[in-house]
Scaffold this active site. Structure first.
Site, PDB file in Angstrom:
ATOM      1  CE  LYS A  79      -2.093  -0.863   3.956  1.00 17.06           C
ATOM      2  NZ  LYS A  79      -1.583  -2.298   4.329  1.00 17.06           N
TER       3      LYS A  79
ATOM      4  NE  ARG B 224      -4.423  -0.970   9.655  1.00 20.40           N
ATOM      5  CZ  ARG B 224      -3.159  -0.366   9.102  1.00 20.40           C
ATOM      6  NH1 ARG B 224      -3.404   0.701   8.757  1.00 20.40           N
ATOM      7  NH2 ARG B 224      -2.112  -0.974   8.688  1.00 20.40           N
TER       8      ARG B 224
ATOM      9  NE  ARG C 265       8.660  -4.589   5.105  1.00 22.63           N
ATOM     10  CZ  ARG C 265       7.519  -5.474   4.901  1.00 22.63           C
ATOM     11  NH1 ARG C 265       7.146  -5.499   3.469  1.00 22.63           N
ATOM     12  NH2 ARG C 265       6.616  -5.808   5.662  1.00 22.63           N
TER      13      ARG C 265
ATOM     14  NE  ARG D 125       6.288  -0.158  10.302  1.00 23.32           N
ATOM     15  CZ  ARG D 125       5.355  -0.410   9.372  1.00 23.32           C
ATOM     16  NH1 ARG D 125       5.040   0.388   8.224  1.00 23.32           N
ATOM     17  NH2 ARG D 125       4.135  -0.763   9.743  1.00 23.32           N
TER      18      ARG D 125
HETATM   19  P1  AMP Z   1       0.884   0.886   8.685  1.00 29.78           P
HETATM   20  O1  AMP Z   1       2.110   1.777   8.718  1.00 29.78           O
HETATM   21  O2  AMP Z   1      -0.436   1.292   7.998  1.00 29.78           O
HETATM   22  O3  AMP Z   1       1.123  -0.406   8.611  1.00 29.78           O
HETATM   23  O4  AMP Z   1       0.482   1.110  10.187  1.00 29.78           O
HETATM   24  C1  AMP Z   1       1.288   0.708  11.310  1.00 29.78           C
HETATM   25  C2  AMP Z   1       0.345   0.685  12.674  1.00 29.78           C
HETATM   26  O5  AMP Z   1      -0.322   1.979  12.787  1.00 29.78           O
HETATM   27  C3  AMP Z   1      -0.967  -0.588  12.565  1.00 29.78           C
HETATM   28  O6  AMP Z   1      -0.349  -1.757  12.803  1.00 29.78           O
HETATM   29  C4  AMP Z   1      -1.560   0.185  13.651  1.00 29.78           C
HETATM   30  O7  AMP Z   1      -1.197  -0.141  14.997  1.00 29.78           O
HETATM   31  C5  AMP Z   1      -1.328   1.681  13.465  1.00 29.78           C
HETATM   32  N1  AMP Z   1      -2.508   2.209  12.582  1.00 29.78           N
HETATM   33  C6  AMP Z   1      -2.063   2.763  11.444  1.00 29.78           C
HETATM   34  N2  AMP Z   1      -3.419   3.007  10.780  1.00 29.78           N
HETATM   35  C7  AMP Z   1      -4.333   2.814  11.591  1.00 29.78           C
HETATM   36  C8  AMP Z   1      -5.787   2.838  11.636  1.00 29.78           C
HETATM   37  N3  AMP Z   1      -6.340   3.415  10.651  1.00 29.78           N
HETATM   38  N4  AMP Z   1      -6.506   2.540  12.562  1.00 29.78           N
HETATM   39  C9  AMP Z   1      -5.941   1.779  13.664  1.00 29.78           C
HETATM   40  N5  AMP Z   1      -4.437   1.813  13.867  1.00 29.78           N
HETATM   41  C10 AMP Z   1      -3.810   2.238  12.693  1.00 29.78           C
END
Ligand code: AMP
Length: 195
Positions: free
Chosen positions: A13, A88, A127, A139
């Site tokens: 994404k 999400r 990765r 990360r």
């Molecule tokens: P991402 O970078 O999109 O993979 O997000 C990393 C982490 O941030 C996720 O595993 C969640 O813990 C938190 N996070 C990001 N976006 C959301 C969201 N829309 N709702 C809830 N938690 C989020």
């Protein structure tokens, strides 16, 4: 154009959102990036979210909806945005619809990046290896164990978005298994047919 990009963790994404940002001149609204920025800055919000994110769980709807609501009012979002990793949950999707509607806007298309679990785990492992080899720190939520939890959370809480956007006739599914340019071409074709 407002578009949602969703799919399991590691589906690509973020990579596709960045390519789209350049190609379509739209801002990328990644709640993950915004939350990581809050953690790096040491803000109370960051402190609140850090443990949750490290475990691969979801931050509360209330927090991410507030962040997105503020971001939507910045001038660069006036002509549209790429929502990357938000919504999400169904609650977030409904809130996003309301937020956009109250500003006279709407989601035009929701793109699901589809990819199988085995490929996701393989991608995560390579990765991590690449990052370590180039001296970067992976990360904290990119370990194989956390990834399994993030996947489980995806299927339980985020996959219901498939039906949500299908019911609104906005769902388009793109095969995320191909190489980056291939997936980008497929997404471009979807957007061109949506405009
Ligand atoms: P991402 O970078 O999109 O993979 O997000 C990393 C982490 O941030 C996720 O595993 C969640 O813990 C938190 N996070 C990001 N976006 C959301 C969201 N829309 N709702 C809830 N938690 C989020």
């Amino acid at each position: 154009m407002n578009l949602v990009l969703f799919g399991p963790p590691g589906a690509g994404k973020g990579t596709q959102a960045k390519l789209l940002m350049q190609a379509r001149a739209l801002p990328q609204l990644s709640t993950g990036d915004m939350l990581r920025a809050a953690i790096s800055s040491g803000s109370p919000l960051g402190l609140q979210c850090r443990g949750i994110m490290d475990r691969g769980d979801l931050v509360s709807d209330e927090i991410v909806i507030r962040i997105i609501a503020e971001r939507l009012d910045e001038p660069d979002c006036a002509t549209g945005a790429i929502f990357d990793g938000f919504p999400r949950t169904i609650g977030q999707a409904e809130a996003l619809d309301r937020l956009l509607q109250s500003r006279g806007r709407k989601i035009h298309v929701a793109i699901e990046l589809k990819i199988n679990d085995e490929m996701l785990l393989q991608r995560a492992e390579s990765r991590i290896r690449e990052m370590i080899a180039s001296g970067q720190v992976p990360r904290p939520d990119d370990t194989p164990e956390t990834l399994r939890n993030r996947l489980e959370v995806y299927y339980r809480k985020t996959a219901p978005l498939i039906a949500y956007y299908r019911n609104q006739d906005k769902l388009r599914t793109v095969d995320g298994m191909g190489a980056i340019p291939e997936v980008a071409r497929e997404i471009a074709a979807v957007l061109d047919s949506t405009a």
